[in-house]
Design a protein around this motif. Structure first.
Motif, PDB file in Angstrom:
ATOM      1  N   UNK A 216       1.338  -1.971  -0.413  1.00  0.00           N
ATOM      2  CA  UNK A 216       0.253  -0.558  -0.280  1.00  0.00           C
ATOM      3  C   UNK A 216       0.452   1.288   0.388  1.00  0.00           C
ATOM      4  N   UNK A 217       1.385   1.182   0.815  1.00  0.00           N
ATOM      5  CA  UNK A 217       2.351   2.372   1.026  1.00  0.00           C
ATOM      6  C   UNK A 217       3.390   2.412  -1.059  1.00  0.00           C
ATOM      7  N   UNK A 218       4.057   1.551  -1.222  1.00  0.00           N
ATOM      8  CA  UNK A 218       4.784   1.808  -2.174  1.00  0.00           C
ATOM      9  C   UNK A 218       3.709   2.260  -3.764  1.00  0.00           C
ATOM     10  N   UNK A 219       2.004   1.852  -3.705  1.00  0.00           N
ATOM     11  CA  UNK A 219       1.273   2.235  -3.839  1.00  0.00           C
ATOM     12  C   UNK A 219       1.284   3.494  -3.933  1.00  0.00           C
ATOM     13  N   UNK A 220       0.918   4.159  -2.499  1.00  0.00           N
ATOM     14  CA  UNK A 220       0.338   5.329  -2.460  1.00  0.00           C
ATOM     15  C   UNK A 220       1.530   6.473  -3.340  1.00  0.00           C
TER      16      UNK A 220
ATOM     17  N   UNK B 127      -6.919   7.267  -1.813  1.00  0.00           N
ATOM     18  CA  UNK B 127      -6.493   7.204  -0.775  1.00  0.00           C
ATOM     19  C   UNK B 127      -7.193   6.195   0.266  1.00  0.00           C
ATOM     20  N   UNK B 128      -8.379   6.728   0.333  1.00  0.00           N
ATOM     21  CA  UNK B 128      -9.475   5.485   0.623  1.00  0.00           C
ATOM     22  C   UNK B 128      -9.548   4.294   0.386  1.00  0.00           C
ATOM     23  N   UNK B 129      -9.453   4.222  -1.198  1.00  0.00           N
ATOM     24  CA  UNK B 129      -9.395   2.104  -2.072  1.00  0.00           C
ATOM     25  C   UNK B 129      -8.489   1.672  -1.338  1.00  0.00           C
ATOM     26  N   UNK B 130      -7.210   2.992  -0.755  1.00  0.00           N
ATOM     27  CA  UNK B 130      -6.382   1.841  -0.571  1.00  0.00           C
ATOM     28  C   UNK B 130      -6.552   1.284   0.859  1.00  0.00           C
ATOM     29  N   UNK B 131      -7.107   2.178   1.919  1.00  0.00           N
ATOM     30  CA  UNK B 131      -7.299   1.769   3.244  1.00  0.00           C
ATOM     31  C   UNK B 131      -8.095   0.900   3.466  1.00  0.00           C
ATOM     32  N   UNK B 132      -8.979   0.925   2.792  1.00  0.00           N
ATOM     33  CA  UNK B 132     -10.407  -0.018   2.813  1.00  0.00           C
ATOM     34  C   UNK B 132      -9.544  -1.312   2.135  1.00  0.00           C
ATOM     35  N   UNK B 133      -9.088  -1.358   0.899  1.00  0.00           N
ATOM     36  CA  UNK B 133      -8.597  -2.140   0.666  1.00  0.00           C
ATOM     37  C   UNK B 133      -7.618  -3.438   1.687  1.00  0.00           C
ATOM     38  N   UNK B 134      -6.527  -1.748   2.303  1.00  0.00           N
ATOM     39  CA  UNK B 134      -5.504  -2.807   3.645  1.00  0.00           C
ATOM     40  C   UNK B 134      -6.279  -3.253   4.521  1.00  0.00           C
TER      41      UNK B 134
ATOM     42  N   UNK C 281      -2.081   4.349   7.660  1.00  0.00           N
ATOM     43  CA  UNK C 281      -2.877   4.813   5.699  1.00  0.00           C
ATOM     44  C   UNK C 281      -2.796   5.832   6.764  1.00  0.00           C
ATOM     45  N   UNK C 282      -3.532   6.820   8.300  1.00  0.00           N
ATOM     46  CA  UNK C 282      -3.684   7.646   8.006  1.00  0.00           C
ATOM     47  C   UNK C 282      -2.538   8.478   8.618  1.00  0.00           C
ATOM     48  N   UNK C 283      -1.049   8.159   8.785  1.00  0.00           N
ATOM     49  CA  UNK C 283       0.208   9.063   8.176  1.00  0.00           C
ATOM     50  C   UNK C 283       0.373   9.205   6.960  1.00  0.00           C
ATOM     51  N   UNK C 284       0.089   8.048   6.086  1.00  0.00           N
ATOM     52  CA  UNK C 284       0.376   8.662   4.858  1.00  0.00           C
ATOM     53  C   UNK C 284      -1.070   9.871   4.092  1.00  0.00           C
ATOM     54  N   UNK C 285      -2.350   9.831   4.678  1.00  0.00           N
ATOM     55  CA  UNK C 285      -3.447  10.745   4.703  1.00  0.00           C
ATOM     56  C   UNK C 285      -2.588  12.301   4.833  1.00  0.00           C
ATOM     57  N   UNK C 286      -1.956  12.195   6.012  1.00  0.00           N
ATOM     58  CA  UNK C 286      -1.118  13.505   6.043  1.00  0.00           C
ATOM     59  C   UNK C 286       0.388  13.796   5.588  1.00  0.00           C
ATOM     60  N   UNK C 287       1.414  12.622   5.153  1.00  0.00           N
ATOM     61  CA  UNK C 287       1.538  12.970   4.271  1.00  0.00           C
ATOM     62  C   UNK C 287       1.340  13.694   2.816  1.00  0.00           C
ATOM     63  N   UNK C 288       0.807  12.970   1.882  1.00  0.00           N
ATOM     64  CA  UNK C 288       0.028  13.521   1.026  1.00  0.00           C
ATOM     65  C   UNK C 288      -0.820  14.729   0.873  1.00  0.00           C
ATOM     66  N   UNK C 289      -1.499  15.266   2.306  1.00  0.00           N
ATOM     67  CA  UNK C 289      -2.391  16.453   2.361  1.00  0.00           C
ATOM     68  C   UNK C 289      -0.692  17.684   1.789  1.00  0.00           C
TER      69      UNK C 289
END
Length: 191
Positions: free
Chosen positions: A49-53, A130-137, A170-178
């Motif tokens: 998930x991290x690599x994909x995002x 991001x939401x798709x990745x969270x729920x897929x995980x 995934x919340x950390x990734x969401x923060x980084x994406x923002x």
């Protein structure tokens, strides 16, 4: 106006970097390490998930930076039109050019609007992915975890811990994406 917009964007970006770019990576690394300690097989889902995002964020940043540079150039055209009208208001009125200047200003506004809409359409794609990745995980962890619980190689508590770490990562990734979106905008402003 342009200078104020650019500086505000840079200020917001630097504040987000200071606040989120220190907390989010630390949280991400700690949660990833704890997940791998519990069960490396399930934790590999996080890695995918991290690599994909990460790849998706790089793609968005490259495309969006180009659009934001164009937007700020169009902003300059809009400000130039306003400046001309303010400086030469008597000339415009004397030669009855209000309609022409109004349409000229409207065209400049529409160009800025269209460019912002294009840029924001691209940046908005961040959240659904991001939401798709969270729920897929969550689905992948639940499915794989359920099989491992039935097989006896994982406990229910460990599965719950892995799901908690999933949300943390995934919340950390969401923060980084923002932050990356804001950095994309501020890079155009800085130039």
């Amino acid at each position: 106006t342009r200078l104020t917009t650019d500086l505000t964007t840079l200020q917001n970006s630097s504040q987000m970097i200071l606040r989120m770019c220190t907390r989010a990576p630390a949280s991400l690394i700690c949660a990833m390490a704890m997940a791998f300690m519990i069960n490396a097989r399930i934790a590999s889902i996080y890695l995918i998930a991290v690599i994909f995002l990460g790849c998706f964020l790089v793609f968005i940043m490259r495309k969006a930076t180009k659009y934001f540079k164009e937007v700020f150039e169009k902003y300059d055209d809009l400000n130039a039109s306003v400046q001309e009208n303010i400086n030469a208001v008597r000339v415009v009125k004397a030669y009855v050019r209000e309609d022409y200047e109004t349409t000229k200003f409207q065209k400049a506004c529409n160009k800025v609007y269209e460019m912002f809409v294009r840029a924001e359409k691209l940046v908005v794609m961040n959240m659904p992915v991001m939401q798709f990745t969270v729920y897929a995980c969550i689905l992948g962890i639940s499915w794989l975890g359920a099989k491992m619980i039935v097989g006896g190689s994982l406990t229910t508590g460990e599965l719950m811990s892995l799901l908690t770490y999933c949300m943390n990562i995934l919340m950390s990734l969401m923060m980084l994406s923002m932050v990356f979106v804001m950095v994309t905008m501020s890079a155009a402003s800085a130039e």
